[in-house]
Design a protein around this motif. Structure first.
Motif, PDB file in Angstrom:
ATOM      1  N   ILE A  41       0.835  -1.205   0.000  1.00 36.05           N
ATOM      2  CA  ILE A  41       0.000   0.000   0.000  1.00 36.05           C
ATOM      3  C   ILE A  41       0.870   1.256   0.000  1.00 36.05           C
ATOM      4  CG2 ILE A  41      -1.660   1.326   1.370  1.00 36.05           C
ATOM      5  CD1 ILE A  41      -2.848  -1.330   2.290  1.00 36.05           C
ATOM      6  N   GLY A  42       1.954   1.218   0.791  1.00 36.59           N
ATOM      7  CA  GLY A  42       2.859   2.370   0.820  1.00 36.59           C
ATOM      8  C   GLY A  42       3.530   2.615  -0.515  1.00 36.59           C
ATOM      9  N   LEU A  43       3.948   1.552  -1.183  1.00 33.23           N
ATOM     10  CA  LEU A  43       4.595   1.701  -2.496  1.00 33.23           C
ATOM     11  C   LEU A  43       3.598   2.184  -3.544  1.00 33.23           C
ATOM     12  CD1 LEU A  43       6.852  -1.493  -2.472  1.00 33.23           C
ATOM     13  CD2 LEU A  43       7.593   0.875  -2.221  1.00 33.23           C
ATOM     14  N   ALA A  46       3.240   5.770  -3.270  1.00 34.10           N
ATOM     15  CA  ALA A  46       4.406   6.462  -3.826  1.00 34.10           C
ATOM     16  C   ALA A  46       4.370   6.522  -5.347  1.00 34.10           C
ATOM     17  CB  ALA A  46       5.691   5.773  -3.374  1.00 34.10           C
ATOM     18  N   GLY A  47       3.366   5.871  -5.971  1.00 29.58           N
ATOM     19  CA  GLY A  47       3.201   5.959  -7.412  1.00 29.58           C
ATOM     20  C   GLY A  47       3.783   4.806  -8.190  1.00 29.58           C
ATOM     21  N   ASP A  89     -18.486   1.448   0.469  1.00 26.47           N
ATOM     22  CA  ASP A  89     -19.717   2.223   0.634  1.00 26.47           C
ATOM     23  C   ASP A  89     -19.852   3.315  -0.421  1.00 26.47           C
ATOM     24  OD1 ASP A  89     -20.483   0.735   2.743  1.00 26.47           O
ATOM     25  OD2 ASP A  89     -19.914   2.181   4.290  1.00 26.47           O
ATOM     26  N   GLY A  90     -19.085   3.200  -1.489  1.00 27.17           N
ATOM     27  CA  GLY A  90     -19.170   4.169  -2.572  1.00 27.17           C
ATOM     28  C   GLY A  90     -17.934   5.012  -2.683  1.00 27.17           C
ATOM     29  N   ASP A  91     -17.588   5.363  -3.904  1.00 21.78           N
ATOM     30  CA  ASP A  91     -16.401   6.168  -4.165  1.00 21.78           C
ATOM     31  C   ASP A  91     -16.500   7.529  -3.495  1.00 21.78           C
ATOM     32  OD1 ASP A  91     -14.000   6.953  -5.168  1.00 21.78           O
ATOM     33  OD2 ASP A  91     -14.659   7.163  -7.244  1.00 21.78           O
ATOM     34  N   ALA A  92     -17.662   8.154  -3.609  1.00 20.03           N
ATOM     35  CA  ALA A  92     -17.849   9.475  -3.010  1.00 20.03           C
ATOM     36  C   ALA A  92     -17.720   9.416  -1.495  1.00 20.03           C
ATOM     37  CB  ALA A  92     -19.217  10.040  -3.400  1.00 20.03           C
ATOM     38  N   ASN A  93     -18.308   8.397  -0.891  1.00 20.85           N
ATOM     39  CA  ASN A  93     -18.200   8.248   0.559  1.00 20.85           C
ATOM     40  C   ASN A  93     -16.752   8.049   0.984  1.00 20.85           C
ATOM     41  OD1 ASN A  93     -20.823   8.480   1.690  1.00 20.85           O
ATOM     42  ND2 ASN A  93     -21.382   6.540   0.767  1.00 20.85           N
ATOM     43  N   ALA A  94     -16.010   7.267   0.206  1.00 17.19           N
ATOM     44  CA  ALA A  94     -14.608   7.012   0.537  1.00 17.19           C
ATOM     45  C   ALA A  94     -13.797   8.296   0.503  1.00 17.19           C
ATOM     46  CB  ALA A  94     -14.020   5.993  -0.446  1.00 17.19           C
ATOM     47  N   VAL A  95     -14.026   9.133  -0.508  1.00 21.03           N
ATOM     48  CA  VAL A  95     -13.293  10.395  -0.621  1.00 21.03           C
ATOM     49  C   VAL A  95     -13.628  11.315   0.545  1.00 21.03           C
ATOM     50  CG1 VAL A  95     -13.048  12.505  -1.976  1.00 21.03           C
ATOM     51  CG2 VAL A  95     -13.025  10.306  -3.118  1.00 21.03           C
ATOM     52  N   LEU A  96     -14.895  11.422   0.879  1.00 27.14           N
ATOM     53  CA  LEU A  96     -15.302  12.294   1.976  1.00 27.14           C
ATOM     54  C   LEU A  96     -14.755  11.793   3.310  1.00 27.14           C
ATOM     55  CD1 LEU A  96     -18.981  13.146   0.985  1.00 27.14           C
ATOM     56  CD2 LEU A  96     -16.935  14.547   0.718  1.00 27.14           C
ATOM     57  N   GLN A  97     -14.706  10.468   3.477  1.00 24.41           N
ATOM     58  CA  GLN A  97     -14.136   9.948   4.707  1.00 24.41           C
ATOM     59  C   GLN A  97     -12.636  10.239   4.769  1.00 24.41           C
ATOM     60  OE1 GLN A  97     -15.364   9.065   7.353  1.00 24.41           O
ATOM     61  NE2 GLN A  97     -13.491   8.378   8.366  1.00 24.41           N
ATOM     62  N   ASN A  98     -11.945  10.143   3.613  1.00 23.13           N
ATOM     63  CA  ASN A  98     -10.526  10.531   3.570  1.00 23.13           C
ATOM     64  C   ASN A  98     -10.350  11.989   3.968  1.00 23.13           C
ATOM     65  OD1 ASN A  98      -9.817   7.993   2.739  1.00 23.13           O
ATOM     66  ND2 ASN A  98      -9.634   8.523   0.571  1.00 23.13           N
ATOM     67  N   MET A  99     -11.264  12.831   3.510  1.00 19.86           N
ATOM     68  CA  MET A  99     -11.195  14.253   3.853  1.00 19.86           C
ATOM     69  C   MET A  99     -11.362  14.451   5.363  1.00 19.86           C
ATOM     70  SD  MET A  99     -10.788  15.906   0.971  1.00 19.86           S
ATOM     71  CE  MET A  99     -10.945  15.592  -0.789  1.00 19.86           C
ATOM     72  N   GLU A 334      -7.698  11.672  -5.640  1.00 25.15           N
ATOM     73  CA  GLU A 334      -7.402  12.477  -4.450  1.00 25.15           C
ATOM     74  C   GLU A 334      -6.071  12.070  -3.833  1.00 25.15           C
ATOM     75  OE1 GLU A 334      -7.997  12.607   0.169  1.00 25.15           O
ATOM     76  OE2 GLU A 334      -8.290  10.889  -1.148  1.00 25.15           O
ATOM     77  N   GLU A 335      -5.827  10.771  -3.749  1.00 28.49           N
ATOM     78  CA  GLU A 335      -4.582  10.272  -3.169  1.00 28.49           C
ATOM     79  C   GLU A 335      -3.386  10.676  -4.024  1.00 28.49           C
ATOM     80  OE1 GLU A 335      -3.088   5.876  -3.019  1.00 28.49           O
ATOM     81  OE2 GLU A 335      -4.392   6.190  -1.297  1.00 28.49           O
ATOM     82  N   HIS A 336      -3.529  10.542  -5.328  1.00 31.89           N
ATOM     83  CA  HIS A 336      -2.424  10.887  -6.223  1.00 31.89           C
ATOM     84  C   HIS A 336      -2.177  12.389  -6.249  1.00 31.89           C
ATOM     85  CE1 HIS A 336       0.479  10.107  -9.299  1.00 31.89           C
ATOM     86  NE2 HIS A 336      -0.134  10.866 -10.183  1.00 31.89           N
ATOM     87  N   PHE A 337      -3.241  13.179  -6.110  1.00 37.70           N
ATOM     88  CA  PHE A 337      -3.090  14.633  -6.074  1.00 37.70           C
ATOM     89  C   PHE A 337      -2.174  15.043  -4.926  1.00 37.70           C
ATOM     90  CE2 PHE A 337      -4.566  18.451  -3.847  1.00 37.70           C
ATOM     91  CZ  PHE A 337      -4.279  19.421  -4.793  1.00 37.70           C
ATOM     92  N   PHE A 338      -2.408  14.503  -3.740  1.00 32.84           N
ATOM     93  CA  PHE A 338      -1.579  14.868  -2.599  1.00 32.84           C
ATOM     94  C   PHE A 338      -0.141  14.386  -2.770  1.00 32.84           C
ATOM     95  CE2 PHE A 338      -5.710  15.424  -0.472  1.00 32.84           C
ATOM     96  CZ  PHE A 338      -5.484  16.668   0.106  1.00 32.84           C
TER      97      PHE A 338
END
Length: 561
Positions: A41-43, A46-47, A89-99, A334-338
């Protein structure tokens, strides 16, 4: 209930046994440990691509595939299941939970979103604490466009970026919108102002989207707006004949008086016989109506810091495209953006180090003035100032006019007729010195005409000619806050691995140390296994939470798009 009895047992295999170098590929011998899953997951964060991750794992196992414990198919299956677990639980839910999780780690993290009547996510905006601080220092110029759709839902990805004190890209915020409407862009801009403490940018560069222009006019009426020249040129090749391109490009970049531009436009239309029946007529008519947003004749003396296009946004988007495609989920994006933002900030830190630990080479004969500029400006801006010092040798002061209010220096070019007027309040202090070429007002860099006057008086650069945003102290009044309240399991794991590497590397040089550490780790591993057996097997760790996220919160957003 049927009962079966063993009638005969044959203690021999009905197939040839696998050789030692083949056992690693048997299903019964393959198992992926929890720490390996965490490292994968860590690698990925890292892309690295999956085949690259497999190569890393093999390398860490002394190049022996058998020592890895699993095969590429297992890695691909785990990656797929882990992604499903994160967006269960959905892509949108996952992003909001990450936020929400990021907000727990960074108290200055900001995000907001909109849903429609059906509860579907339509607009999403976010920025972290460091971005909000950077905007306070460099938010005078805002660059953004919405031409990229880097996700499986074809939702426009809108990064808000600017120029830092090294003239490099700095990221202020990011957004995803479902529809490119005026209302969507108005919501984005209003949310941006809320996140940035109501600080409005002095100038804005965008693509040619009509809805975006209307939103800027309504939400940022005091900001100077121009269109990206790159987008204008790209549309130019689509809508007009190639024989018109050189003349139209001259209309874009040649700065004249507005009245002269109107005359030149009429000459252009007549020369190429552009009438209503022509394919290019509608596009050229639209471009003429908004000429004040793209023609150099109208934007030449306005504050854009030398930027003409949203290439900074293009640069960020090109990085986001690396390793990803249009099939990625919002959580992936979102993950790749950061990850890209971290890379951009690392570059800024490196440039800060160069600026603070070195001085550029002086090349002119005006050493005191040049040295003062080197101490004031960052290297990238010093090079521009240095060129202006060099260019000053092409001019001379032909006359000095004095009155009660100011002193005026008439500066003329040596080789051609060109006159500029440099004014200041006091000849001794050169206070409020400025030139009618307006270079400082446009780019924040003192011009060669001002440099000539400074050289005449053996003076250093007045602070009125130093724009703080271009200096090494541009962020001195703004505290950088990258603290986190609590590290995640993956971060703690990475820290322990990094601490162990130098110890184990040194121990590997001695057989005695190697055996001692090997016994210590083996004993610790046995102890943990015994504890697990005693307390009972609690099952697999939820890989969707390996990044330290808390269990999903019930969010009223549908996940099907």
């Amino acid at each position: 209930m049927d009962l079966w009895y063993v009638d005969k047992y044959i203690d021999s295999h009905n197939h040839e046994l696998a050789r030692p170098n083949e056992t690693a590929f048997l299903r019964s011998h393959r198992k992926m440990t929890e720490w390996q899953k965490n490292e994968i997951i860590g690698l990925q964060k890292a892309g690295l691509r999956k085949h690259q991750i497999m190569d890393v794992m093999v390398q860490e196992s002394n190049g022996d595939h058998a020592e890895v414990g699993y095969v590429p198919r297992d890695l691909y299956n785990f990656s797929y299941l882990n992604k499903c677990a994160k967006i269960i639980d959905g892509d949108a839910n996952a992003v909001l939970q990450n936020m929400r999780q990021r907000q727990l780690e960074d108290c200055e993290f900001f995000f907001d979103y909109q849903t429609n009547s059906e509860g579907r996510l339509v607009n999403l905006f976010w920025c972290d604490g460091q971005s909000r601080l950077d905007y306070q220092a460099f938010g005078d110029l805002l660059i953004f466009d919405s031409t990229y759709r880097t996700n499986k839902y074809s939702m426009p990805f809108v990064p808000f970026v600017g120029l830092n004190h090294h003239r490099s890209t700095t990221v202020f915020a990011c957004a995803v919108v479902s529809h490119e409407t005026t209302e969507s862009f108005k919501w984005l801009l209003r949310t941006l102002l809320v996140a940035m403490y109501q600080k409005e940018p002095k100038s804005v560069i965008t693509d040619g989207d009509h809805a975006m222009r209307r939103a800027i006019q309504q939400v940022l009426p005091n900001s100077i707006h121009r269109l990206c020249t790159w987008h204008v040129e790209r549309n130019m090749t689509r809508f007009i004949h190639h024989c018109m391109i050189p003349d139209f490009r001259e209309l874009i970049y040649k700065a004249t008086m507005p009245s002269q531009f109107v005359r030149r436009w009429k000459d252009f239309v007549e020369a190429h016989k552009i009438g209503e029946g022509k394919k290019s007529y509608k596009w050229l008519s639209r471009m003429y109506k908004i000429r004040k947003l793209w023609a150099a004749s109208y934007v030449k003396n306005k504050y854009f810091l030398g930027a003409q296009s949203n290439q900074r946004s293009e640069s960020l988007n090109s990085q986001l495209h690396t390793h990803l495609n249009r099939k990625m989920t919002l959580a992936d994006m979102e993950e790749h953006f950061f990850r890209c933002v971290k890379r951009i900030r690392r570059n800024e830190y490196e440039l800060d180090c160069v600026a603070s630990q070195s001085l550029p080479v002086l090349i002119t004969e005006h050493k005191p003035l040049e040295m003062d500029a080197a101490k004031c400006f960052t290297p990238a801006n010093f090079q521009l100032v240095q060129k202006e010092i060099e260019r000053s040798s092409n001019y001379e002061i032909v006359e000095i006019l004095e009155n009660e209010n100011c002193i005026k220096y008439i500066v003329s070019a040596r080789e051609y007729t060109s006159v500029r007027f440099v004014e200041c309040d006091d000849e001794e202090t050169l206070a409020n010195i400025k030139c009618n070429c307006l270079k400082f007002e446009r780019e924040g860099i003192p011009c060669c005409h001002v440099m000539l006057v400074l050289i005449k008086h053996d003076a250093l650069i007045p602070r009125s000619c130093v724009l703080t945003r271009w200096t090494q102290n541009a962020k001195s009044s703004i505290l950088s806050d990258e603290k986190k309240n609590e590290s995640s399991q993956q971060e703690r794991f990475a820290e322990l691995v990094n601490l162990s590497k130098p110890v184990f590397y040194e121990a590997s040089g001695s057989t005695e140390d190697f055996l001692r550490w090997k016994k210590t780790l083996t004993d610790e591993q046995k102890k943990r296994r015994q504890n697990d057996d005693f307390h009972g097997n609690k099952g697999e760790v939820n890989q969707g939470l390996l990044n330290g996220a808390s269990p999903l919160i019930n969010v009223k957003i549908l996940c099907e798009w």
